[in-house]
Structure formats: C-alpha cells, structure tokens
Design a protein around this motif. Sequence first.
Motif, PDB file in Angstrom:
ATOM      1  N   GLY A  86      77.601 -26.545  40.848  1.00  0.00           N
ATOM      2  CA  GLY A  86      76.997 -25.807  39.753  1.00  0.00           C
ATOM      3  C   GLY A  86      76.937 -24.324  40.036  1.00  0.00           C
ATOM      4  N   ASP A  87      76.271 -23.608  39.155  1.00  0.00           N
ATOM      5  CA  ASP A  87      76.063 -22.165  39.298  1.00  0.00           C
ATOM      6  C   ASP A  87      74.583 -21.879  39.137  1.00  0.00           C
ATOM      7  OD1 ASP A  87      78.909 -20.830  39.244  1.00  0.00           O
ATOM      8  OD2 ASP A  87      78.939 -22.409  37.710  1.00  0.00           O
ATOM      9  N   GLY A  88      74.098 -20.880  39.894  1.00  0.00           N
ATOM     10  CA  GLY A  88      72.680 -20.580  39.793  1.00  0.00           C
ATOM     11  C   GLY A  88      72.333 -19.225  40.352  1.00  0.00           C
ATOM     12  N   THR A  89      71.053 -18.933  40.322  1.00  0.00           N
ATOM     13  CA  THR A  89      70.528 -17.673  40.831  1.00  0.00           C
ATOM     14  C   THR A  89      69.725 -17.937  42.096  1.00  0.00           C
ATOM     15  OG1 THR A  89      70.375 -16.793  38.583  1.00  0.00           O
ATOM     16  CG2 THR A  89      69.114 -15.658  40.302  1.00  0.00           C
ATOM     17  N   PHE A  90      70.050 -17.214  43.152  1.00  0.00           N
ATOM     18  CA  PHE A  90      69.343 -17.329  44.423  1.00  0.00           C
ATOM     19  C   PHE A  90      68.395 -16.143  44.558  1.00  0.00           C
ATOM     20  CE2 PHE A  90      72.896 -20.044  44.867  1.00  0.00           C
ATOM     21  CZ  PHE A  90      72.574 -20.993  45.827  1.00  0.00           C
ATOM     22  N   GLU A 146      63.048  -9.880  47.215  1.00  0.00           N
ATOM     23  CA  GLU A 146      63.184  -9.113  45.974  1.00  0.00           C
ATOM     24  C   GLU A 146      64.628  -9.068  45.488  1.00  0.00           C
ATOM     25  OE1 GLU A 146      61.547  -5.294  46.705  1.00  0.00           O
ATOM     26  OE2 GLU A 146      59.475  -6.020  46.918  1.00  0.00           O
ATOM     27  N   LYS A 147      65.538  -9.706  46.219  1.00  0.00           N
ATOM     28  CA  LYS A 147      66.952  -9.680  45.853  1.00  0.00           C
ATOM     29  C   LYS A 147      67.330 -10.957  45.114  1.00  0.00           C
ATOM     30  CE  LYS A 147      67.922  -7.062  50.064  1.00  0.00           C
ATOM     31  NZ  LYS A 147      68.634  -7.055  51.367  1.00  0.00           N
ATOM     32  N   ASN A 148      68.113 -10.829  44.065  1.00  0.00           N
ATOM     33  CA  ASN A 148      68.591 -11.966  43.283  1.00  0.00           C
ATOM     34  C   ASN A 148      70.113 -11.904  43.191  1.00  0.00           C
ATOM     35  OD1 ASN A 148      65.903 -12.791  42.663  1.00  0.00           O
ATOM     36  ND2 ASN A 148      65.831 -11.208  41.083  1.00  0.00           N
ATOM     37  N   PHE A 149      70.754 -13.064  43.389  1.00  0.00           N
ATOM     38  CA  PHE A 149      72.206 -13.115  43.319  1.00  0.00           C
ATOM     39  C   PHE A 149      72.629 -14.349  42.540  1.00  0.00           C
ATOM     40  CE2 PHE A 149      71.349 -10.599  47.068  1.00  0.00           C
ATOM     41  CZ  PHE A 149      72.280  -9.573  46.987  1.00  0.00           C
ATOM     42  N   ASP A 150      73.596 -14.180  41.661  1.00  0.00           N
ATOM     43  CA  ASP A 150      74.185 -15.299  40.925  1.00  0.00           C
ATOM     44  C   ASP A 150      75.387 -15.804  41.708  1.00  0.00           C
ATOM     45  OD1 ASP A 150      72.358 -15.108  38.821  1.00  0.00           O
ATOM     46  OD2 ASP A 150      73.544 -13.537  37.846  1.00  0.00           O
ATOM     47  N   THR A 189      64.635 -19.292  47.370  1.00  0.00           N
ATOM     48  CA  THR A 189      64.636 -20.321  46.332  1.00  0.00           C
ATOM     49  C   THR A 189      65.865 -20.140  45.448  1.00  0.00           C
ATOM     50  OG1 THR A 189      63.320 -18.954  44.822  1.00  0.00           O
ATOM     51  CG2 THR A 189      62.120 -20.430  46.313  1.00  0.00           C
ATOM     52  N   PHE A 190      66.153 -21.168  44.654  1.00  0.00           N
ATOM     53  CA  PHE A 190      67.279 -21.060  43.726  1.00  0.00           C
ATOM     54  C   PHE A 190      66.998 -21.903  42.490  1.00  0.00           C
ATOM     55  CE2 PHE A 190      68.192 -24.843  46.157  1.00  0.00           C
ATOM     56  CZ  PHE A 190      68.755 -25.719  45.241  1.00  0.00           C
ATOM     57  N   ASN A 191      67.643 -21.563  41.408  1.00  0.00           N
ATOM     58  CA  ASN A 191      67.615 -22.376  40.194  1.00  0.00           C
ATOM     59  C   ASN A 191      68.947 -22.201  39.480  1.00  0.00           C
ATOM     60  OD1 ASN A 191      66.074 -19.639  39.583  1.00  0.00           O
ATOM     61  ND2 ASN A 191      67.104 -20.263  37.674  1.00  0.00           N
ATOM     62  N   GLY A 192      69.381 -23.252  38.800  1.00  0.00           N
ATOM     63  CA  GLY A 192      70.679 -23.161  38.147  1.00  0.00           C
ATOM     64  C   GLY A 192      70.971 -24.379  37.305  1.00  0.00           C
ATOM     65  N   LYS A 193      72.264 -24.554  37.000  1.00  0.00           N
ATOM     66  CA  LYS A 193      72.700 -25.671  36.167  1.00  0.00           C
ATOM     67  C   LYS A 193      73.928 -26.302  36.801  1.00  0.00           C
ATOM     68  CE  LYS A 193      72.369 -25.434  31.725  1.00  0.00           C
ATOM     69  NZ  LYS A 193      72.578 -25.120  30.276  1.00  0.00           N
ATOM     70  N   LEU A 194      73.937 -27.648  36.812  1.00  0.00           N
ATOM     71  CA  LEU A 194      75.065 -28.379  37.370  1.00  0.00           C
ATOM     72  C   LEU A 194      76.183 -28.507  36.344  1.00  0.00           C
ATOM     73  CD1 LEU A 194      73.182 -31.282  39.199  1.00  0.00           C
ATOM     74  CD2 LEU A 194      73.855 -29.052  40.115  1.00  0.00           C
ATOM     75  N   GLU A 195      77.331 -28.939  36.818  1.00  0.00           N
ATOM     76  CA  GLU A 195      78.476 -29.109  35.929  1.00  0.00           C
ATOM     77  C   GLU A 195      78.224 -30.164  34.866  1.00  0.00           C
ATOM     78  OE1 GLU A 195      81.692 -29.975  38.552  1.00  0.00           O
ATOM     79  OE2 GLU A 195      82.134 -27.851  38.976  1.00  0.00           O
ATOM     80  N   ASP A 196      77.330 -31.132  35.163  1.00  0.00           N
ATOM     81  CA  ASP A 196      77.037 -32.167  34.170  1.00  0.00           C
ATOM     82  C   ASP A 196      75.972 -31.725  33.167  1.00  0.00           C
ATOM     83  OD1 ASP A 196      74.654 -32.286  35.559  1.00  0.00           O
ATOM     84  OD2 ASP A 196      75.005 -34.260  36.434  1.00  0.00           O
ATOM     85  N   GLY A 197      75.510 -30.473  33.277  1.00  0.00           N
ATOM     86  CA  GLY A 197      74.563 -29.931  32.315  1.00  0.00           C
ATOM     87  C   GLY A 197      73.112 -30.008  32.735  1.00  0.00           C
ATOM     88  N   ARG A 198      72.796 -30.747  33.788  1.00  0.00           N
ATOM     89  CA  ARG A 198      71.407 -30.861  34.224  1.00  0.00           C
ATOM     90  C   ARG A 198      70.962 -29.596  34.955  1.00  0.00           C
ATOM     91  NH1 ARG A 198      70.813 -36.385  37.436  1.00  0.00           N
ATOM     92  NH2 ARG A 198      72.958 -35.872  38.052  1.00  0.00           N
ATOM     93  N   LEU A 236      65.063 -23.281  50.050  1.00  0.00           N
ATOM     94  CA  LEU A 236      65.852 -23.380  51.274  1.00  0.00           C
ATOM     95  C   LEU A 236      64.937 -23.370  52.487  1.00  0.00           C
ATOM     96  CD1 LEU A 236      67.940 -22.530  49.138  1.00  0.00           C
ATOM     97  CD2 LEU A 236      69.045 -21.133  50.880  1.00  0.00           C
ATOM     98  N   PHE A 237      65.343 -24.144  53.482  1.00  0.00           N
ATOM     99  CA  PHE A 237      64.571 -24.258  54.713  1.00  0.00           C
ATOM    100  C   PHE A 237      65.384 -23.664  55.854  1.00  0.00           C
ATOM    101  CE2 PHE A 237      62.959 -26.930  58.326  1.00  0.00           C
ATOM    102  CZ  PHE A 237      61.681 -26.405  58.335  1.00  0.00           C
ATOM    103  N   GLY A 238      64.723 -23.328  56.960  1.00  0.00           N
ATOM    104  CA  GLY A 238      65.391 -22.630  58.059  1.00  0.00           C
ATOM    105  C   GLY A 238      66.290 -23.485  58.910  1.00  0.00           C
TER     106      GLY A 238
END
Length: 434
Positions: free
Chosen positions: A22-26, A30-34, A64-73, A79-81
């Motif tokens: 999928g694709d998402g935002t990390f 204070e930094k955000n990356f798609d 942290t991250f949030n996004g959408k999978l290829e199946d639409g969900r 993330l952990f160390g």
Amino acid sequence: MQETDSIYSTITKEVPITVFCGDGTFHFGEKNFDLPFQITCNAAKAYISFHSPFHCFDEFDGATFNGKLEDGRICNGCLFGDYNQQNSLMVANCSELMIGESQSIHTIETVLLGFYFPHEFSFKFKDYEIAFSKSSTSQELAQRTIRMSGTVSEGNFVTISGSELEIDSAIDLLRDICLLIRPLTASEVYFGYMKCNNNTLIYSKKKMMGKLFGMRSNILESTHQYPDYLNRGLQKLETIDSFDKTSIIDIGHALATSAACGLMETGLLVLTTSLERLGQKTVFENLNSDNSLQIKSILKQLKYFLKEQAKSFFDEHTDSFSDEQQNAIVKSISRIQPWDTAFVRKIKDHLIQNNWKIEIDFEKVKELRDSLAHSGMFPPNLSTKEAYEMQVQIEVFLLVHVLDLVGFEGRISSTKDGWAIFPWKSELKEGKTE
C-alpha cells in the motif's frame, strides 16, 4: 531429492505469511513523508518495509504511519525499535497495527502458538462464547519443528463470539486463557494477531510473547477437562488476590523452563525458587493474624534492646569488630522476622496448609536449592536419578497448586512403572496413584 523433501515435510511445516502492499504517510516526529510500503504478517508479528529517506535509526523511534492498502482497506500502526536497514531499505517491527476498521465487532479470532489440543471444544464465559478448533498441527510435529528449526508452529484457533465485543476486553480474556494454559502444557503459550469480523486485522501492543516450549500434556487431554478448567480459571482470576494470580504466572514460567531449557540444573533452580515463593504466602498470612500488631510491637522493642546491647558491647570492646562488621551485625538485627522464614519451614507450611499428605525429604531439597543457588551445580552426594525424581516431584507440586487455585479436581498425567496413568488430583496429594 524427493525423499529428502518428504522427510523434511514430516519434520517441519511452513510458517504461513501474509503480505500487504500500500501507500501511506509516515510520521517521524515533526517530519512527514508519503511512501509506498509492504507489510509482512505471520501469527506472531507484523513487519513493515519501505525505502527510508534517512540513514539513521534514531529517526524512527516512536514513528507512526497511516495509509491505504491495494485492496482499499485503511491501515495504521506504530513502529518499534527492531530495525534492519540495508542501504535505503528499512524493515521495522510494528508494535501496533490495524488493517481495516473495528466497528460493531461480533467475532474475534486468533491462533495460539505453543498449544496443540487434538480436539475441538467450546464453553461459555459471561456473555462470551469461546470456541477452540482442533489443532491442525500435532504436538509431536510441533516438538520436532521447534527442535529442528526453532520455529513455533501455529496451534489451536480460538474464536470469541458475542454482541458488541470490545477489543481491550477480548485481549485481556485471551491473555488470561494463555496464562491458564501455560502450566498445563509447560509452554509459554501466546497469541499475536486478532482478526475481527473476519475482515479486520489487529496486532496490539498488549499481545503476548513466549520463548520456552516444553509442549507437554500435564492433564488428561479431555474435551470435558479443558473447558471445565478454563471456565473455572477465568472466573477465579477475577477474584483471587494478586499473590495467587502471580503464582499462576510464575508457575507457568517455571514449568516451561524446567521442560524446555535443556539443563536440569537450571530447571531445578527455577522450580525450587517458585516453590519457595509459594511458602512465602503462609508467612504473610501469619503476619496478618489477629495478634500480629502485638507481636510486631514486641519485636520492635526487642530489636531496639538488642541494638542498644550491641552498641554497649562495641563501646566496651573497641578492638573486637571493625566498623564494617559492627554495621553488619546491626543490620542483621534489623532483619529479624517474627517467624522462621527459612526454606524448609516455608515449604512445610505450604504443603500442610494445602492438604498434602506425602513424605518428602525437605532437607535434601534445601541442600539442592542451596547448592544450585551458590554454585550452579548439584550437591556432590546427589545422583542424577535423585535430581530427576526431585524435578518431577516439584513439577507436580507446582501444577497441583495451580489446579487448587482454580478449584479444579481433574486427572493429571503421570507414569508408574513405565505406564501412563491419570490419577485424580486429590489422589496425588494423598500419595495414592494405584
């Protein structure tokens, strides 16, 4: 080659893995990356991989991250160390992950790792219907797999059904189920993911982990015994005090260590420590008796008197003890207890209080425990056969204590003259195994 593959397939099994893209935002501070990403899941963990814009691990702590999978969900996680970076490719452990939406949950399913019950069974607890499927992996195959490859096979699937289930409550329920099963299997049974309504996948930071798997059957594998034990156990966990609940956790760990660590000395040290801990409750209960305040008051006066006497003696015999020795003597006076809390006394009191009627050489157990604690070795006069017999006996003591706490009678797996026997718990406590 075909013969080798056939042999290998009987020793180990493939670990089921699911991959999502999928694709998402990390979010890194204070930094955000798609970024595009790939999530790889198995029964225990979930990992996420992506091409990192950084070249430093520190940037990812708490990301942290949030996004959408290829199946639409939709999906989101933390993330952990636990990182692995090659050039710009980053692979990180997901301490939390949700794929899909958790609304109006009616069923929650997971798979237990370390538990391989050969039958299906179900029972009702409160408003929950709890169902165990038959394990598709036998305990024997699971044992071979972990010995040959170090892989913990998937075991029984557990499904919790009810109206408007809450995720946190279901996690707590699954954790309690695992804690109750651990003493019965001498394995640190655990779960990783939860699947809600068959379309939402959740890995919670409250999930359990396990490292030691003896994979035993300490009670008769009966579709009557297990639901009865678990139902009673879940009820008891809501009412017993923290000492007893911790005892169930501690005994599960001790039995798993004894069965799986591979070194008898280590197993016996953990077992004797766990047994000694149980005896401590008798000491606590005695200290909380009706006359405890009076006894504590008298003891306080005696300690004061002894310290004053010691001080006078030191003043009169200035060359008898060094300052360090004087301080040690005063500290030893402060540590005086109103009851004898020595190892043998604690264990005797525990067994008597719990209606055990068997003979045991407490002094030999104490000698074993002291030798292991101080040198890591058996006493010179103790044979391997005697050590093994003690190991088996203490394992039974600890297992039976869990069954006592749960209020479960049941038949326990044992052997006599090389034959498998299943005496009732009460028969074992009375020394009757005919």
